[in-house]
Design an enzyme around this catalytic site. Structure first.
Site, PDB file in Angstrom:
ATOM      1  N   ASP A  91     -65.830  -4.065  15.072  1.00  0.00           N
ATOM      2  CA  ASP A  91     -64.931  -4.596  16.104  1.00  0.00           C
ATOM      3  C   ASP A  91     -65.259  -6.057  16.447  1.00  0.00           C
ATOM      4  OD1 ASP A  91     -62.878  -4.365  17.954  1.00  0.00           O
ATOM      5  OD2 ASP A  91     -63.700  -2.601  18.952  1.00  0.00           O
ATOM      6  N   TRP A 143     -58.226  -7.378  15.342  1.00  0.00           N
ATOM      7  CA  TRP A 143     -56.909  -7.329  15.987  1.00  0.00           C
ATOM      8  C   TRP A 143     -55.908  -8.360  15.449  1.00  0.00           C
ATOM      9  CZ3 TRP A 143     -60.667  -8.782  20.230  1.00  0.00           C
ATOM     10  CH2 TRP A 143     -61.557  -7.738  20.449  1.00  0.00           C
ATOM     11  N   ASP A 173     -56.310 -11.513  15.268  1.00  0.00           N
ATOM     12  CA  ASP A 173     -56.382 -12.810  15.952  1.00  0.00           C
ATOM     13  C   ASP A 173     -56.709 -13.963  15.003  1.00  0.00           C
ATOM     14  OD1 ASP A 173     -55.906 -11.358  18.169  1.00  0.00           O
ATOM     15  OD2 ASP A 173     -57.812 -11.763  19.176  1.00  0.00           O
ATOM     16  N   ASP A 214     -54.626  -2.960  20.207  1.00  0.00           N
ATOM     17  CA  ASP A 214     -54.635  -1.491  20.186  1.00  0.00           C
ATOM     18  C   ASP A 214     -53.254  -0.853  20.355  1.00  0.00           C
ATOM     19  OD1 ASP A 214     -57.261  -2.000  20.027  1.00  0.00           O
ATOM     20  OD2 ASP A 214     -57.855  -0.853  21.785  1.00  0.00           O
TER      21      ASP A 214
HETATM   22  C1  GLA Z   1     -61.239  -2.057  20.527  1.00  0.00           C
HETATM   23  C2  GLA Z   1     -60.635  -1.513  19.242  1.00  0.00           C
HETATM   24  C3  GLA Z   1     -60.283  -0.047  19.444  1.00  0.00           C
HETATM   25  C4  GLA Z   1     -61.539   0.732  19.822  1.00  0.00           C
HETATM   26  C5  GLA Z   1     -62.178   0.126  21.056  1.00  0.00           C
HETATM   27  C6  GLA Z   1     -63.547   0.719  21.343  1.00  0.00           C
HETATM   28  O1  GLA Z   1     -60.304  -2.094  21.558  1.00  0.00           O
HETATM   29  O2  GLA Z   1     -59.499  -2.245  18.872  1.00  0.00           O
HETATM   30  O3  GLA Z   1     -59.697   0.488  18.270  1.00  0.00           O
HETATM   31  O4  GLA Z   1     -62.432   0.705  18.739  1.00  0.00           O
HETATM   32  O5  GLA Z   1     -62.364  -1.282  20.923  1.00  0.00           O
HETATM   33  O6  GLA Z   1     -64.154   0.175  22.481  1.00  0.00           O
END
Ligand code: GLA
Length: 401
Positions: A148, A182, A184, A203
């Site tokens: 992440d 994500w 970015d 998310d």
């Molecule tokens: C981010 C990720 C999610 C999940 C959370 C865990 O938001 O994008 O998919 O893994 O962290 O904290």
């Protein structure tokens, strides 16, 4: 001369080590991840139950393989030697024993961590511990790492992900490396040599087209995610996938919306990572998740991500070329009321310029199969006629006769 050969040998070793593990994720990874339903409320019993459910509910048989523990599996602090420790309350038998259990079922085991100093939920991140953590994962027989992007400050994303990739390589246990920043930093531009899949957005949340605000970030409904990233389909292919996020099938949308979600993720060649509580899944949810005909579109060996073709009368038409001159076509009713489809195959030319493929309805006849209803619908000689309920899908596969 000998010295030169030796130096070249060392150089070659270095180059080979600084590559991702090849030949993994040749089709989009399929599995389950704890986050969407359980957040950090995870434990050993839950994971074992999920592994059992993979077998008992026919999920393994349908192709699902990875069981991935997301954020919240470790203690709040590292150990004396800087090592990661599995939370002894949640995982009293330890991660190696859990991996052994999962492996004994013929499945694979994944964990989560983060490129920053802490994970998004505040557990120890891997920054400055990448090689050490990779060794820990190897000692626990981990097969998959979701990595992440919280608490990363001014870190350069590509470099940070390369450091972890090299750490995994140095630890020598093949690991599918799932980049989760994500979208970015546009990982579709650099991710291919670094990881096997990369998230393309923030998310997901289980709704049709909503945005859910959480202060300084938002989570997104399925159509927000679908429409957010255009023009990146060429980046995806065997061993390096655009990841549209873990699925929300079974998490509160209608059955029709769940079908659309699953059918679109399949057409996108996105990883199919379930995010629901499999122990409590309804018959209808399981029927969607284990639909082998839809899954075979997702797992098609060409690994081509589908694309938007057109919108006709509020019906979105999305298309994916398949092996053996086949095609998958999703007709999605975007409206909330029932629509009658009457699709004339001869009206518009269907083709994919990027891979130079054309649907040649003038030259050949294609058989049409409804993948959700599991019915044959005639051939492309005639118009395709069907009723599609509001927020539902007709997903067809065309096979050359
Ligand atoms: C981010 C990720 C999610 C999940 C959370 C865990 O938001 O994008 O998919 O893994 O962290 O904290």
């Amino acid at each position: 001369m000998r010295k030169l050969t030796f130096l070249l040998f060392i150089l070659l070793i270095n180059v080979l080590q600084s590559q991702k593990f090849d030949n993994l994720a040749q089709t989009p990874p399929m599995g389950w991840n704890s986050w969407n339903t359980f957040a950090t409320d995870i434990n050993e019993e839950l994971v074992k139950d999920i592994a059992d459910a993979f077998i008992d509910l026919g999920l393994k048989d349908a192709g699902y393989e990875y069981i991935v523990l997301d954020d919240g599996w470790s203690t709040r602090e590292r150990g004396e030697n800087g090592e990661l420790i599995a939370d002894p309350k949640k995982f009293p038998s330890g991660m190696k024993a859990l991996a052994d259990y999962i492996h004994s079922k013929g499945l694979k085991f994944g964990l989560y961590n983060c490129a920053g100093s802490k994970t998004c939920a505040g557990y120890p991140g891997s920054r400055g511990h990448e090689y050490q953590d990779a060794k820990t994962y190897a000692s626990w027989d981990v097969d998959y790492l979701k990595y992440d992007w919280c608490n990363t400050g001014k870190l350069n994303a590509e470099e940070a992900y390369i450091t972890m990739r090299d750490g995994l390589k140095a630890a020598k246990r093949p690991v599918v490396f799932s980049i989760c920043e994500w979208g970015d930093n546009e990982p579709w531009k650099w991710g291919k040599d670094v990881g096997h899949l990369w998230r393309v957005t923030g998310d997901i949340t289980p709704c049709w087209d909503c945005e859910l605000g959480h202060g300084n970030w938002s989570s997104w409904g399925i159509w927000k995610i679908i429409n957010m990233r255009k023009g990146i389909r060429e980046a995806s292919g065997p061993g390096h996938w655009n990841d549209f996020d873990m699925m929300e099938v079974g998490n509160g949308m209608t059955q029709g919306e769940d079908r659309v979600h699953f059918g679109m993720w399949a057409l996108f060649a996105s990883p199919l990572i379930m995010g629901n509580d499999l122990r409590a899944a309804s018959k209808e949810t399981l029927e969607i998740l284990t639909n082998k005909e839809v899954i075979s579109v997702n797992q098609d060996p060409l690994g081509i991500q589908g694309f938007r073709f057109m919108n006709e009368n509020d019906i979105e038409i999305w298309i994916k070329p398949l092996a053996n001159d086949g095609w998958a076509i999703n007709f999605v009713n975007m409206s909330e009321s029932k629509k009658e489809l009457n699709y004339d195959w001869k009206k518009e030319h269907i083709g994919d310029n990027t891979v130079n493929r054309n649907l040649e309805v003038d030259k050949f006849t294609y058989e049409i199969r409804d993948l959700f209803k599991k019915q044959d619908l005639g051939t492309t000689k005639n118009n395709l006629k069907a009723t599609i309920e509001g927020h539902d899908i007709l997903m067809v596969k065309l096979k050359k006769k």
